[in-house]
Design a protein around this motif. Structure first.
Motif, PDB file in Angstrom:
ATOM      1  N   PRO A  30       0.822  -1.218   0.000  1.00  0.00           N
ATOM      2  CA  PRO A  30       0.000   0.000   0.000  1.00  0.00           C
ATOM      3  C   PRO A  30       0.856   1.268   0.000  1.00  0.00           C
ATOM      4  O   PRO A  30       1.765   1.417   0.819  1.00  0.00           O
ATOM      5  CB  PRO A  30      -0.806  -0.120   1.297  1.00  0.00           C
ATOM      6  CG  PRO A  30      -0.794  -1.580   1.631  1.00  0.00           C
ATOM      7  CD  PRO A  30       0.529  -2.087   1.155  1.00  0.00           C
ATOM      8  N   HIS A  31       0.572   2.172  -0.932  1.00  0.00           N
ATOM      9  CA  HIS A  31       1.224   3.478  -0.957  1.00  0.00           C
ATOM     10  C   HIS A  31       0.450   4.386  -1.902  1.00  0.00           C
ATOM     11  O   HIS A  31      -0.324   3.921  -2.737  1.00  0.00           O
ATOM     12  CB  HIS A  31       2.682   3.367  -1.419  1.00  0.00           C
ATOM     13  CG  HIS A  31       2.831   3.040  -2.880  1.00  0.00           C
ATOM     14  ND1 HIS A  31       2.602   1.780  -3.399  1.00  0.00           N
ATOM     15  CD2 HIS A  31       3.171   3.834  -3.944  1.00  0.00           C
ATOM     16  CE1 HIS A  31       2.809   1.802  -4.707  1.00  0.00           C
ATOM     17  NE2 HIS A  31       3.155   3.031  -5.070  1.00  0.00           N
ATOM     18  N   GLU A  32       0.656   5.689  -1.764  1.00  0.00           N
ATOM     19  CA  GLU A  32       0.033   6.640  -2.669  1.00  0.00           C
ATOM     20  C   GLU A  32       1.021   6.967  -3.777  1.00  0.00           C
ATOM     21  O   GLU A  32       2.105   7.495  -3.514  1.00  0.00           O
ATOM     22  CB  GLU A  32      -0.352   7.916  -1.925  1.00  0.00           C
ATOM     23  CG  GLU A  32      -1.065   8.920  -2.820  1.00  0.00           C
ATOM     24  CD  GLU A  32      -1.418  10.193  -2.077  1.00  0.00           C
ATOM     25  OE1 GLU A  32      -1.896  11.137  -2.742  1.00  0.00           O
ATOM     26  OE2 GLU A  32      -1.219  10.242  -0.843  1.00  0.00           O
ATOM     27  N   PRO A  33       0.696   6.651  -5.046  1.00  0.00           N
ATOM     28  CA  PRO A  33       1.648   6.877  -6.133  1.00  0.00           C
ATOM     29  C   PRO A  33       1.968   8.365  -6.300  1.00  0.00           C
ATOM     30  O   PRO A  33       1.113   9.226  -6.086  1.00  0.00           O
ATOM     31  CB  PRO A  33       0.908   6.352  -7.375  1.00  0.00           C
ATOM     32  CG  PRO A  33      -0.192   5.509  -6.850  1.00  0.00           C
ATOM     33  CD  PRO A  33      -0.564   6.070  -5.523  1.00  0.00           C
ATOM     34  N   PRO A  96      -8.732   5.455   2.835  1.00  0.00           N
ATOM     35  CA  PRO A  96      -7.420   6.109   2.951  1.00  0.00           C
ATOM     36  C   PRO A  96      -6.665   6.052   1.624  1.00  0.00           C
ATOM     37  O   PRO A  96      -6.746   5.057   0.890  1.00  0.00           O
ATOM     38  CB  PRO A  96      -6.710   5.276   4.034  1.00  0.00           C
ATOM     39  CG  PRO A  96      -7.815   4.661   4.829  1.00  0.00           C
ATOM     40  CD  PRO A  96      -8.910   4.390   3.842  1.00  0.00           C
ATOM     41  N   LYS A  97      -5.918   7.110   1.299  1.00  0.00           N
ATOM     42  CA  LYS A  97      -5.247   7.206   0.006  1.00  0.00           C
ATOM     43  C   LYS A  97      -4.293   6.041  -0.242  1.00  0.00           C
ATOM     44  O   LYS A  97      -4.131   5.587  -1.362  1.00  0.00           O
ATOM     45  CB  LYS A  97      -4.503   8.535  -0.111  1.00  0.00           C
ATOM     46  CG  LYS A  97      -5.428   9.723  -0.356  1.00  0.00           C
ATOM     47  CD  LYS A  97      -4.633  10.968  -0.675  1.00  0.00           C
ATOM     48  CE  LYS A  97      -5.566  12.129  -1.024  1.00  0.00           C
ATOM     49  NZ  LYS A  97      -6.308  11.901  -2.257  1.00  0.00           N
ATOM     50  N   GLN A 238      -3.349   4.381 -12.687  1.00  0.00           N
ATOM     51  CA  GLN A 238      -2.381   5.483 -12.660  1.00  0.00           C
ATOM     52  C   GLN A 238      -3.033   6.799 -13.078  1.00  0.00           C
ATOM     53  O   GLN A 238      -2.726   7.860 -12.529  1.00  0.00           O
ATOM     54  CB  GLN A 238      -1.203   5.166 -13.588  1.00  0.00           C
ATOM     55  CG  GLN A 238      -0.335   4.002 -13.127  1.00  0.00           C
ATOM     56  CD  GLN A 238      -0.827   2.658 -13.653  1.00  0.00           C
ATOM     57  OE1 GLN A 238      -1.963   2.540 -14.099  1.00  0.00           O
ATOM     58  NE2 GLN A 238       0.033   1.657 -13.599  1.00  0.00           N
ATOM     59  N   LEU A 239      -3.945   6.704 -14.059  1.00  0.00           N
ATOM     60  CA  LEU A 239      -4.613   7.908 -14.544  1.00  0.00           C
ATOM     61  C   LEU A 239      -5.444   8.557 -13.435  1.00  0.00           C
ATOM     62  O   LEU A 239      -5.571   9.780 -13.367  1.00  0.00           O
ATOM     63  CB  LEU A 239      -5.504   7.551 -15.741  1.00  0.00           C
ATOM     64  CG  LEU A 239      -6.016   8.717 -16.593  1.00  0.00           C
ATOM     65  CD1 LEU A 239      -4.856   9.461 -17.231  1.00  0.00           C
ATOM     66  CD2 LEU A 239      -6.972   8.203 -17.666  1.00  0.00           C
ATOM     67  N   PHE A 240      -6.005   7.725 -12.559  1.00  0.00           N
ATOM     68  CA  PHE A 240      -6.808   8.232 -11.444  1.00  0.00           C
ATOM     69  C   PHE A 240      -5.977   9.173 -10.565  1.00  0.00           C
ATOM     70  O   PHE A 240      -6.432  10.254 -10.179  1.00  0.00           O
ATOM     71  CB  PHE A 240      -7.333   7.068 -10.606  1.00  0.00           C
ATOM     72  CG  PHE A 240      -8.097   7.486  -9.377  1.00  0.00           C
ATOM     73  CD1 PHE A 240      -9.449   7.765  -9.461  1.00  0.00           C
ATOM     74  CD2 PHE A 240      -7.472   7.587  -8.147  1.00  0.00           C
ATOM     75  CE1 PHE A 240     -10.167   8.150  -8.331  1.00  0.00           C
ATOM     76  CE2 PHE A 240      -8.177   7.959  -7.019  1.00  0.00           C
ATOM     77  CZ  PHE A 240      -9.528   8.242  -7.116  1.00  0.00           C
ATOM     78  N   PHE A 241      -4.742   8.763 -10.253  1.00  0.00           N
ATOM     79  CA  PHE A 241      -3.891   9.580  -9.393  1.00  0.00           C
ATOM     80  C   PHE A 241      -3.266  10.745 -10.163  1.00  0.00           C
ATOM     81  O   PHE A 241      -2.930  11.771  -9.582  1.00  0.00           O
ATOM     82  CB  PHE A 241      -2.795   8.720  -8.765  1.00  0.00           C
ATOM     83  CG  PHE A 241      -3.323   7.703  -7.798  1.00  0.00           C
ATOM     84  CD1 PHE A 241      -3.673   8.070  -6.506  1.00  0.00           C
ATOM     85  CD2 PHE A 241      -3.496   6.382  -8.184  1.00  0.00           C
ATOM     86  CE1 PHE A 241      -4.180   7.141  -5.609  1.00  0.00           C
ATOM     87  CE2 PHE A 241      -4.006   5.447  -7.294  1.00  0.00           C
ATOM     88  CZ  PHE A 241      -4.348   5.822  -5.999  1.00  0.00           C
TER      89      PHE A 241
END
Length: 327
Positions: A30-33, A96-97, A238-241
């Motif tokens: 888990p991590h926020e790109p 959570p992000k 990836q596009l979402f972030f």
């Protein structure tokens, strides 16, 4: 377009491998790109999709290549609209992000599976019943109306499907990492993460109903329908972030998609009349003077509509922001 079973097996196998790699390389931990990571992978997947379309054009002819590109553009636009609803779902459940990647990945896989099932059903219906084009055309015209005048502003946390899941399952009030279930005092409970995925799955089902008739209005080739959908979904995480903040600025996206769906709906009705076999329409004979809209025109129309909707959206949000500062 000749597609052997071996090509189908290889295509589906490679698609599965891409998603397996995505999970183990990016989602498992888990991590926020970062923006840079999201941008690199978004460019990679879009480039891969474009190269595949060029390959179809070179191998099978540019009629099929044009059908692929028109289908890919349409599915990508619908997928971005899908992302907007995903954003609402995850905000409704306060995901959570760090765990949003897992939710998105599962949602995208569910979307691909559902669309695959719809593609198979659609191919069988088109092969055996020409009148299905009338139904698809009418469905798209209805969906275009709903897209233009409907609203995404529903509360996914209190929807009927999620409400049913809450009634029959023991649900915790808090998240426990990215786990779907957890044991508390020896009893198994499910976490809000599971409810989020249930909501995402229902959203995917709704969007599959939009997506598959739309692309079958551009091509009757099941292989093109599948690959255009697969490539549109690849890189969606990836596009979402990457464009998460931009999504809320695309205020005219729904109207742009409505225009595209209505256009394809009319195209389907024209095609249905052109291949008509229903006895109560023109005595069961084809209506030859009804034109089939060429794929090059469809491609240009779809690309132009997406461009106009995007530019108009950004211009409006910029004007609104400027007006807010002046006030």
């Amino acid at each position: 377009m000749a597609v052997t079973p071996l090509i189908w097996i290889i295509t589906i196998g490679v698609t599965i491998l891409f998603f397996v790699y995505e999970f183990f390389a990016h989602v498992r931990k888990p991590h926020e790109p970062t923006i840079a990571e999201s941008a690199r992978w978004s460019i990679f997947y879009v480039s891969l999709a474009l190269l595949f379309g060029v390959g179809i054009g070179l191998v099978s002819g540019w009629t099929y290549g044009g059908e692929y590109f028109a289908g890919y553009l349409t599915e990508k636009a619908l997928s971005i609209d899908n992302l907007f609803v995903f954003l609402i779902v995850m905000a409704g459940f306060a995901v959570p992000k760090a765990y949003q990647q897992k939710v998105l990945m599962i949602g995208i896989i569910i979307a691909l599976i559902m669309r695959g099932a719809f593609i198979a059903v659609g191919a069988a219906l088109i092969e055996n019943y020409s009148w299905i084009f009338y139904l698809m055309g009418a469905l798209l015209l209805f969906l275009a109306y709903r897209q233009a005048f409907g609203s995404h502003e529903s509360d996914p946390a209190n929807g009927k499907v999620v409400g049913f899941a809450r009634r029959i399952l023991p649900i915790t009030d808090t998240y426990h990492g990215d786990r779907l279930s957890v044991k508390i005092d020896g009893k198994r409970f499910f976490t809000p993460m599971l409810l989020t995925i249930v909501a995402i799955g229902f959203v995917d089902l709704v969007f599959a109903v939009d997506s598959i008739p739309a692309i079958y209005g551009l091509t009757e080739q099941a292989y093109i329908v599948f690959t255009a959908n697969a490539f549109a979904l690849m890189g969606l995480r990836q596009l979402f972030f990457l464009i998460g903040g931009l999504l809320e600025r695309l205020v005219y996206l729904a109207q742009g998609l409505a225009v595209i769906l209505a256009f394809i709906g009319v195209k389907l009705v024209f095609h249905a009349l052109h291949v008509n076999e229903l006895p109560f329409i023109n005595g069961g004979r084809h209506i030859d003077w009804i034109p089939d809209i060429p794929i090059w025109f469809s491609l240009l129309f779809i690309a132009a509509t997406i461009t106009v909707a995007t530019v108009a959206s950004l211009a409006k949000t910029r004007r609104d922001a400027r007006a807010g500062i002046e006030r």
